[in-house]
Design a protein around this motif. Sequence first.
Motif, PDB file in Angstrom:
ATOM      1  N   MET A   1       0.845  -1.195   0.000  1.00 59.09           N
ATOM      2  CA  MET A   1       0.000   0.000   0.000  1.00 59.09           C
ATOM      3  C   MET A   1       0.882   1.247   0.000  1.00 59.09           C
ATOM      4  O   MET A   1       1.869   1.309   0.725  1.00 59.09           O
ATOM      5  CB  MET A   1      -0.921  -0.002   1.221  1.00 59.09           C
ATOM      6  CG  MET A   1      -1.904   1.160   1.255  1.00 59.09           C
ATOM      7  SD  MET A   1      -2.972   1.128   2.726  1.00 59.09           S
ATOM      8  CE  MET A   1      -3.917  -0.382   2.410  1.00 59.09           C
ATOM      9  N   GLN A   2       0.530   2.219  -0.818  1.00 56.84           N
ATOM     10  CA  GLN A   2       1.293   3.450  -0.898  1.00 56.84           C
ATOM     11  C   GLN A   2       0.448   4.628  -0.430  1.00 56.84           C
ATOM     12  O   GLN A   2      -0.740   4.712  -0.733  1.00 56.84           O
ATOM     13  CB  GLN A   2       1.766   3.708  -2.343  1.00 56.84           C
ATOM     14  CG  GLN A   2       2.667   4.916  -2.489  1.00 56.84           C
ATOM     15  CD  GLN A   2       3.946   4.786  -1.675  1.00 56.84           C
ATOM     16  OE1 GLN A   2       4.625   3.758  -1.709  1.00 56.84           O
ATOM     17  NE2 GLN A   2       4.262   5.817  -0.916  1.00 56.84           N
ATOM     18  N   PHE A   3       1.065   5.546   0.301  1.00 56.52           N
ATOM     19  CA  PHE A   3       0.359   6.710   0.821  1.00 56.52           C
ATOM     20  C   PHE A   3       0.905   7.975   0.162  1.00 56.52           C
ATOM     21  O   PHE A   3       2.111   8.097  -0.064  1.00 56.52           O
ATOM     22  CB  PHE A   3       0.507   6.777   2.336  1.00 56.52           C
ATOM     23  CG  PHE A   3      -0.080   5.589   3.052  1.00 56.52           C
ATOM     24  CD1 PHE A   3      -1.413   5.575   3.422  1.00 56.52           C
ATOM     25  CD2 PHE A   3       0.703   4.470   3.317  1.00 56.52           C
ATOM     26  CE1 PHE A   3      -1.963   4.478   4.061  1.00 56.52           C
ATOM     27  CE2 PHE A   3       0.174   3.370   3.958  1.00 56.52           C
ATOM     28  CZ  PHE A   3      -1.176   3.370   4.330  1.00 56.52           C
ATOM     29  N   ASN A 112       6.669   7.492   6.095  1.00 62.73           N
ATOM     30  CA  ASN A 112       6.071   7.145   4.810  1.00 62.73           C
ATOM     31  C   ASN A 112       7.149   7.127   3.729  1.00 62.73           C
ATOM     32  O   ASN A 112       7.577   8.175   3.240  1.00 62.73           O
ATOM     33  CB  ASN A 112       4.987   8.164   4.442  1.00 62.73           C
ATOM     34  CG  ASN A 112       4.256   7.786   3.165  1.00 62.73           C
ATOM     35  OD1 ASN A 112       4.000   6.611   2.920  1.00 62.73           O
ATOM     36  ND2 ASN A 112       3.930   8.772   2.342  1.00 62.73           N
ATOM     37  N   PRO A 194       5.358   1.801   5.716  1.00 61.57           N
ATOM     38  CA  PRO A 194       4.197   1.127   5.126  1.00 61.57           C
ATOM     39  C   PRO A 194       4.390  -0.382   4.958  1.00 61.57           C
ATOM     40  O   PRO A 194       3.430  -1.150   5.082  1.00 61.57           O
ATOM     41  CB  PRO A 194       4.045   1.833   3.775  1.00 61.57           C
ATOM     42  CG  PRO A 194       4.510   3.225   4.049  1.00 61.57           C
ATOM     43  CD  PRO A 194       5.703   3.036   4.962  1.00 61.57           C
ATOM     44  N   CYS A 198       1.441  -2.494   6.625  1.00 55.43           N
ATOM     45  CA  CYS A 198       0.375  -2.887   5.693  1.00 55.43           C
ATOM     46  C   CYS A 198       0.476  -4.306   5.147  1.00 55.43           C
ATOM     47  O   CYS A 198      -0.327  -4.706   4.301  1.00 55.43           O
ATOM     48  CB  CYS A 198       0.315  -1.892   4.539  1.00 55.43           C
ATOM     49  SG  CYS A 198      -0.008  -0.204   5.081  1.00 55.43           S
ATOM     50  N   THR A 199       1.452  -5.085   5.605  1.00 56.06           N
ATOM     51  CA  THR A 199       1.532  -6.481   5.198  1.00 56.06           C
ATOM     52  C   THR A 199       1.607  -7.360   6.449  1.00 56.06           C
ATOM     53  O   THR A 199       2.133  -6.928   7.488  1.00 56.06           O
ATOM     54  CB  THR A 199       2.779  -6.762   4.330  1.00 56.06           C
ATOM     55  OG1 THR A 199       3.972  -6.594   5.133  1.00 56.06           O
ATOM     56  CG2 THR A 199       2.832  -5.801   3.145  1.00 56.06           C
TER      57      THR A 199
END
Length: 231
Positions: A1-3, A112, A194, A198-199
Amino acid sequence: MQFETGFDFERAVFGLCSSGDRLLGKFKGGRADFSEAVKAFIARSRIIHPSTKIGEALYLQMVREFDRLGVGHEGLVFLPSVDTEIDLFHGADGVVFHPLFFPRLVLVDAFNIRPTVLLRLRETWIDSFNGKIYSWKHFLSDLFLFKKGKSKWRRDNKEALEQEALGKGFVIRPKDFRQLAEYGRRKNEFILTPIDACTYEGRRLFAKLVVGYLCEIANEPDHGNMALLSH
């Protein structure tokens, strides 16, 4: 996932984000005492983890890790400290506290950074490492220096970067942001990216590192002052 921004990442993990420069005015009047600030922060908290799916997932992974080691997780909390005096004066977006290890705790700083950039940096740091084994502790320390150095450089070059964004000029980036950091990582400071948040594998490794640190220092001499654990 990228922010898109660091604020977006903070919000996804902790449910809120920093007010940026306005945070300075919010706690105007000097540097907060770390021990007292953290004690008051934990005492007034009414949650055990952030009200986000990512925050809850990170907390539950820490719970599993404590239970796996036979330590027990009773009293464990993972609290969002974004936009508080702890964030401003001690650079912590989150605090991991377990009463069994009091007054030891873990400070979490969200960063981030794109996974491709992170992996490239790690390969560069491994190649330039002078020791025999480049461990996760070395990686965390390098990542901490990189983040702090880059933040300082951006502050020092704020106006030039704003002009660059408008197409008026070009700012030369340092070859190694780590060299600009004003201080290094202490053992209880962890960077959350991330990839970590996110994983499943990322959360599992992050939890192992955090819980492993707390269990590792459990038998070390206690100086009785949490201020020793932060800058």
